[in-house]
Write a protein that holds these residues in place. Structure first.
Motif, short mmCIF file in Angstrom:
data_model
loop_
_atom_site.label_atom_id
_atom_site.label_comp_id
_atom_site.label_asym_id
_atom_site.label_seq_id
_atom_site.Cartn_x
_atom_site.Cartn_y
_atom_site.Cartn_z
N ARG A 132 0.80 -1.23 0.00
CA ARG A 132 0.00 0.00 0.00
C ARG A 132 0.82 1.28 0.00
N SER A 184 2.47 4.11 4.66
CA SER A 184 1.41 4.86 5.33
C SER A 184 0.90 4.07 6.53
N GLY A 185 0.29 4.80 7.47
CA GLY A 185 -0.29 4.16 8.63
C GLY A 185 0.73 3.90 9.73
N THR A 208 -1.88 -0.62 11.60
CA THR A 208 -2.53 -0.60 10.28
C THR A 208 -2.30 -1.91 9.54
N ASN A 209 -1.17 -2.55 9.84
CA ASN A 209 -0.83 -3.78 9.13
C ASN A 209 -1.77 -4.93 9.46
N HIS A 257 -5.21 -4.86 9.65
CA HIS A 257 -6.30 -4.84 8.68
C HIS A 257 -5.78 -5.19 7.30
N ASP A 258 -4.61 -4.65 6.97
CA ASP A 258 -4.00 -4.91 5.67
C ASP A 258 -3.75 -6.41 5.48
#
Length: 462
Positions: free
Chosen positions: A370, A373-374, A378-379, A381-382
């Protein structure tokens, strides 16, 4: 190649390339959510797991670095096997790897820095944040000589960028030696930072405070440093009514502005490091002959489209050190496509695209999917999105069957590689804890690859 009956009876085999948060979350999600048994080989080119949690998050962030304890639980899962000190593309090709597993998830991040692309950027004393962070975190590939030469005699430092990494760098440079002493930084890092006579650190943002990408938690950590005072020009915080209205719904920007306004008008006072946050300024060139002596910056305004436009007003900031922190980009592994503009692997919901079409059995997660970012979380959900795609493909029967899982480590060893498994990492972990204890710390990071491997060999020989 396994036959059809074997493929139906054995676990789903997956290799994850990159043992940072994205890779570990992918492995954890696979073992928890798969409707069938799954085995995961978690590969990393370093002998140590945890990626940016170990080598990217500043060591004076003990709470953030404690995420490592959470990630470690995923490594303890019997279905997950850590295989460190293995470089995909060198020790094993992508095609070789695919022969051992049913699917591969690439999660190796975005390690390259983005340049400023201004004159003087290559002068000694100009560093990428990636280089400085790798050095103070004890990354085995850090260029010690270059970084330590750049830090020698530094009194004024300029950090270009207003993300969390830029604030990390500014905070580390501004801290008193006694604040850093309890951290797990390598001893040579502590010694060099203690000897640097830093008097001023300036953080530059080309746009306004409302567009800054740092988080409020990170921003607040600048307050309360033992020997530094945060300074903000009140004029930089003035917003037009339209701009105030635009950020009213942005909680992070609203909180950031409140913190910044609380610092406006502060005075550093004698004997304290001035930690300046300056906005609406972009570097146009670095000055100096044999090394950096200053930064020429141009005043900017931010339009309704959020872009910074130069005003033609220039000033020179004296600087002995310039650290650029304006973004990261990824690169492809040999045989893996990467979009040069975005620095990511082309993908659709985590499925790698080759010539615009999903490549069966190849997936991405994290920054290489992605972009940079984040935050660490965040990882999660990714990874879920990518794992959902992988499991759907497994259910649909589009994955090609790999061979015997144990063949991978045996193949690597036969080629002269020295794969580091979980018990080997535990030996490294114990050696770092023991090294830290010699100076009253919880841990001291061992930074040389050979030292890390020596700890493994010593434990194996016992």
């Amino acid at each position: 190649m396994a036959d059809e009956s074997d493929a139906e009876s054995r676990p789903l085999r997956v290799a994850v390339v990159g043992a940072g948060p994205a890779g570990i979350y992918a492995a954890e999600t696979l073992t928890r959510r798969a409707p069938v048994p799954v085995t995961v080989d978690l590969l990393d080119r370093l002998p140590t797991p945890f990626g940016l949690v170990r080598h990217g998050i500043a060591p004076d962030h003990p709470k953030m670095r404690a995420i490592r304890d959470t990630l470690h639980r995923a490594l303890d899962d019997p279905g997950v096997r850590f295989v460190g000190n293995v470089e995909v593309g060198t020790d094993v090709t992508l095609e070789d790897l695919r022969a051992h597993v049913d699917a591969v998830v690439y999660t190796y991040g975005a390690a390259l820095d983005r340049p400023l692309s201004v004159d003087g950027e290559d002068l000694p004393g100009s560093l990428a944040a990636t280089d400085l962070v790798a050095w103070y975190c004890g990354h085995p590939d850090a260029d010690r000589a270059r970084v330590e030469s750049a830090l020698e005699g530094v009194r004024r430092a300029v950090v270009v960028g207003v993300g969390n990494v830029a604030l990390d760098v500014a905070r580390v440079l501004a801290r008193a030696p006694q604040e850093l002493e309890p951290t797990d930084m390598p001893q040579h890092v502590l010694d060099v930072l203690a000897a640097a006579p830093v008097e001023e650190v300036t953080v530059l943002g080309r746009r306004g405070p409302a567009q800054a990408s740092f988080t409020t938690m990170e921003l607040r950590e600048l307050d309360g440093l033992e020997q530094a005072t945060v300074l903000v020009d009140p004029a930089d915080l003035e917003l037009s009514p339209a701009a105030e209205e635009r950020i009213a719904g942005d909680r992070n920007a609203t909180r950031n502005l409140a913190v910044l306004r609380g610092w406006a008008g502060h005075d550093a006072g004698p004997g304290r490091v001035a930690l300046r946050l300056r906005f609406h300024r972009r570097p146009v060139r670095l000055l100096g002959a044999d090394r950096v002596t200053g930064v020429e910056v141009e005043r900017t305004t931010v339009g309704d489209d959020g872009r910074a436009t130069g005003t033609g007003e220039f000033e020179v900031l004296p600087a002995d050190l310039v650290v650029r922190s304006v973004g990261y980009r990824g690169e492809g592994l040999p045989g893996l496509p990467v979009d040069q503009r975005s620095g990511t692997v082309p993908n659709e919901q985590g499925r790698v695209l080759r010539d615009g079409r999903p490549s069966p059995g190849e997936y991405v997660a994290g920054w290489i999917k992605r972009g940079p970012s984040g935050v660490v979380g965040t990882n999660k959900h990714d990874a879920r999105e990518t794992v959902t795609s992988l499991l759907a493909d497994a259910e649909a029967g589009v994955l090609r069957s790999g061979g015997d899982r144990d063949d991978l480590v045996r193949t690597l060893q036969a080629r002269g590689a020295e794969p580091v498994l979980l018990e080997d990492w535990r030996a490294i972990d114990a050696a770092e804890v023991a090294l830290g204890a010699t100076r009253g710390r919880a841990r001291t990071t061992m930074h040389e690859r050979e030292t890390l491997l020596a700890a493994v060999r010593a434990a194996t020989a016992r």
